[in-house]
Design an enzyme around this catalytic site. Structure first.
Site, mmCIF file in Angstrom:
data_model
loop_
_atom_site.group_PDB
_atom_site.id
_atom_site.type_symbol
_atom_site.label_atom_id
_atom_site.label_comp_id
_atom_site.label_asym_id
_atom_site.label_seq_id
_atom_site.Cartn_x
_atom_site.Cartn_y
_atom_site.Cartn_z
ATOM 1 C CG ASN B 91 0.558 13.955 45.718
ATOM 2 O OD1 ASN B 91 0.044 13.501 46.741
ATOM 3 N ND2 ASN B 91 -0.066 14.808 44.923
ATOM 4 C CG LEU B 94 8.330 14.999 56.996
ATOM 5 C CD1 LEU B 94 7.849 14.231 58.210
ATOM 6 C CD2 LEU B 94 9.814 15.271 57.129
ATOM 7 C CG HIS B 292 -2.704 22.180 45.168
ATOM 8 N ND1 HIS B 292 -2.815 22.097 43.809
ATOM 9 C CD2 HIS B 292 -2.652 20.905 45.624
ATOM 10 C CE1 HIS B 292 -2.838 20.833 43.456
ATOM 11 N NE2 HIS B 292 -2.742 20.081 44.515
ATOM 12 N N GLY B 293 0.169 23.554 43.853
ATOM 13 C CA GLY B 293 1.339 22.722 43.561
ATOM 14 C C GLY B 293 1.708 22.846 42.100
ATOM 15 N N GLY B 295 1.678 20.435 39.566
ATOM 16 C CA GLY B 295 0.862 19.726 38.565
ATOM 17 C C GLY B 295 1.745 18.817 37.728
ATOM 18 C CE LYS B 368 7.234 11.346 47.067
ATOM 19 N NZ LYS B 368 6.294 12.474 46.810
#
Lengths: 138, 369
Positions: B91, B94, B292-293, B295, B368
């Site tokens: 995951n 940039l 933080h994200g 999921g 990625k």
């Protein structure tokens, strides 16, 4: 009997390995792990590596063995294909792994495995074979 | 800018090593690696990767005290040697994005954000180095757990009392990994700036390329918190959580003392990411932490099965997002449907008051691993 199958787990990836004995089980767990990184058919055995692993139990030894292989992949780009186990006790393993340097052009990247974990780790002896579950940190 | 995204993604993909088996442009000798482990992002700036002004915009100034390189195994040194300045896989990403909605004009102003502005988000960490530290210390902790008679629900949760030698050694090693990660993101940000200048034929000043914030989301820190009315020193472990300190917190740099800490919450590559600010309520209710994200909702294999026969790359392009990926499977695993909708997740933390929304960022180009 398959050598291994993949276990579905959210966020990470796992391998269920099968073997007629403990040595076969360790060998197939490693083959399953390599199959997460790339297509095993694309790997050619060109050079060999001596691997030693130690653990305080068969389960700990399995994790330590796989982490040893992950180390050689991540630090030096070595991916294995053929494995010969020379010595295996409950707490010690000695093996020769033959493979080659990973080349992203030829091998096509699958998963980048960070580590073999103790999460839901198990080794079980069934009537006529052995089974092991290992979850990898991805 | 839009027509140039494709070129920019191509340049970034070529300049920033990503994917399985990729090697970085930096080779660290043992002495240099030790210096990096102690100095973190400061090591990067001293070696020409980025600017002095970046440092105050990094959590802990990009360098956590108490990192002890003598606790690092030979294997971890080896894994770290060629992976500094690499994005990794899975995951990690940039992203080139643009600010598509502002929720708090004043706060956005203080952070230097405005509608239509281009931003870059970098998600990576301590790479193989940190994983080896984890692997090494799991063995130590397994022995420690039985030594201190700690009953474990799962062997992966091996632990030791904070003041034990095992735990203190781990902390010294983990801090090296945190510094490795801050240096890594600093180097990648530096090359991103260079790529932007090259593609847009401009200078960083003219492009307004300043760092907003760099924050960890997998780290244990010793912090002061009030528990039951009493101020205590606690070890806060944020794993899958981000620090969200409120305005006035002494650990925030002067520039963000009045706003609260910038919080970065990435979503999946097809939807959005968010910038938020830390709040007092986070201090009271979640030890100064937020999510933080997004999921995942699908396992990696489920996602790969679901993507069979589809071209995720083309689907993304049809949505106006240029994607470049090193691994064949990565795009399938990382497709939007594999994740919860980040907007829903961020609304939850906003409504709960543990961080407040400032801006939404939409992806334009994605690299990625």
């Amino acid at each position: 009997m398959n050598r291994y199958e993949l276990i579905d787990i959210s966020g990470d990836a796992g391998v269920r390995a099968f073997g007629k004995d403990l040595g076969d089980l360790f060998l197939n767990a490693a083959a399953g792990m390599y199959s997460l990184i790339t297509d095993p058919e694309s790997v050619t055995p060109r050079k060999s590596l001596e691997i030693k692993a130690a653990g305080e139990s068969p389960e700990g030894l399995l994790v330590s063995w796989l982490n040893e292989l992950i180390f050689h992949f991540d630090a030096y780009g070595f991916i294995g294909k053929e494995i010969r186990i020379h010595e295996l006790h409950d707490t010690l393993l000695r093996a020769t792994v033959t493979g080659e340097d990973f080349d992203s052009e030829r091998h096509g990247g699958g998963l980048l495995i960070k580590a073999a974990t103790y999460h839901k780790l198990k080794i079980e002896r069934r009537e006529d074979h052995w089974e092991a579950d290992v979850i990898f940190d991805i | 800018m839009l027509p140039r995204i494709k070129d920019l993604v191509e340049v970034l993909y070529n300049e920033i090593p990503a994917g399985v088996g990729s090697k970085g442009k930096i080779r660290l000798g043992p002495d240099e690696e030790r210096r990096l482990l102690t100095k973190g992002a400061r090591w990067a700036v001293e070696n020409g990767f980025g600017e002095e002004a970046d440092i105050e915009r990094i959590e802990s100034g990009g360098m956590i005290e108490g990192a002890d390189p003598s606790l690092i195994s030979a294997k971890a040194y080896e894994r770290g040697r060629a992976q500094q300045g690499t994005l990794g896989s899975g995951n990690h990403f940039l992203e080139i994005q643009y600010v598509d909605e502002i929720y708090d004009e004043g706060a956005a102003n203080s952070l230097g954000l405005f509608e239509g502005q281009m931003t870059v988000m970098i998600h990576t960490g301590s790479r193989g180095f940190g994983h080896q530290v984890c692997t090494d210390f799991l063995e130590v902790m397994e022995r420690a757990a039985s030594k201190y008679r700690i009953e474990l629900y799962d062997r992966e949760l091996a632990c030791a009392p904070f003041n034990s030698p095992e735990a203190q050694d781990y902390l010294g090693a983990m801090r090296c990994a945190a510094n490795y990660a801050w240096a890594n993101r600093q180097c990648i940000m530096h090359w991103t700036r260079e790529a932007l200048m090259k593609t847009l034929h401009s200078s960083p000043g003219a492009l307004g390329l300043s760092l907003i914030y760099d924050v960890a989301h997998n780290i244990a820190k010793v912090e002061d918190h009030v528990v039951g009315g009493i101020r205590k020193k606690l070890v806060v472990h944020r794993k899958g959580a981000t620090r969200a300190f409120p305005p006035g917190h002494p650990e925030l740099p002067v520039i963000y003392r009045h706003t609260g800490q910038p919080v970065l919450i990435p979503g999946d590559m097809g939807r959005a990411s968010f910038v938020l600010l830390g709040t007092e309520k986070a201090m009271q209710e979640t030890f100064g932490s937020t999510c933080h994200g997004a999921g995942r909702v699908m396992s990696r294999h489920q996602a790969i099965r679901k993507a069979k026969g589809r071209s995720i790359w083309r689907e993304m392009q049809d949505k106006g997002i240029i994607v470049r990926s090193a691994g064949r499977g990565t795009l399938a695993e990382e497709m939007s449907e594999a994740y919860k909708d980040i907007s829903d997740v961020v609304d939850v933390v906003h409504k709960a008051g543990i961080s407040k929304k400032v801006a939404r960022l939409r992806p334009l180009g994605v690299v990625k691993g």
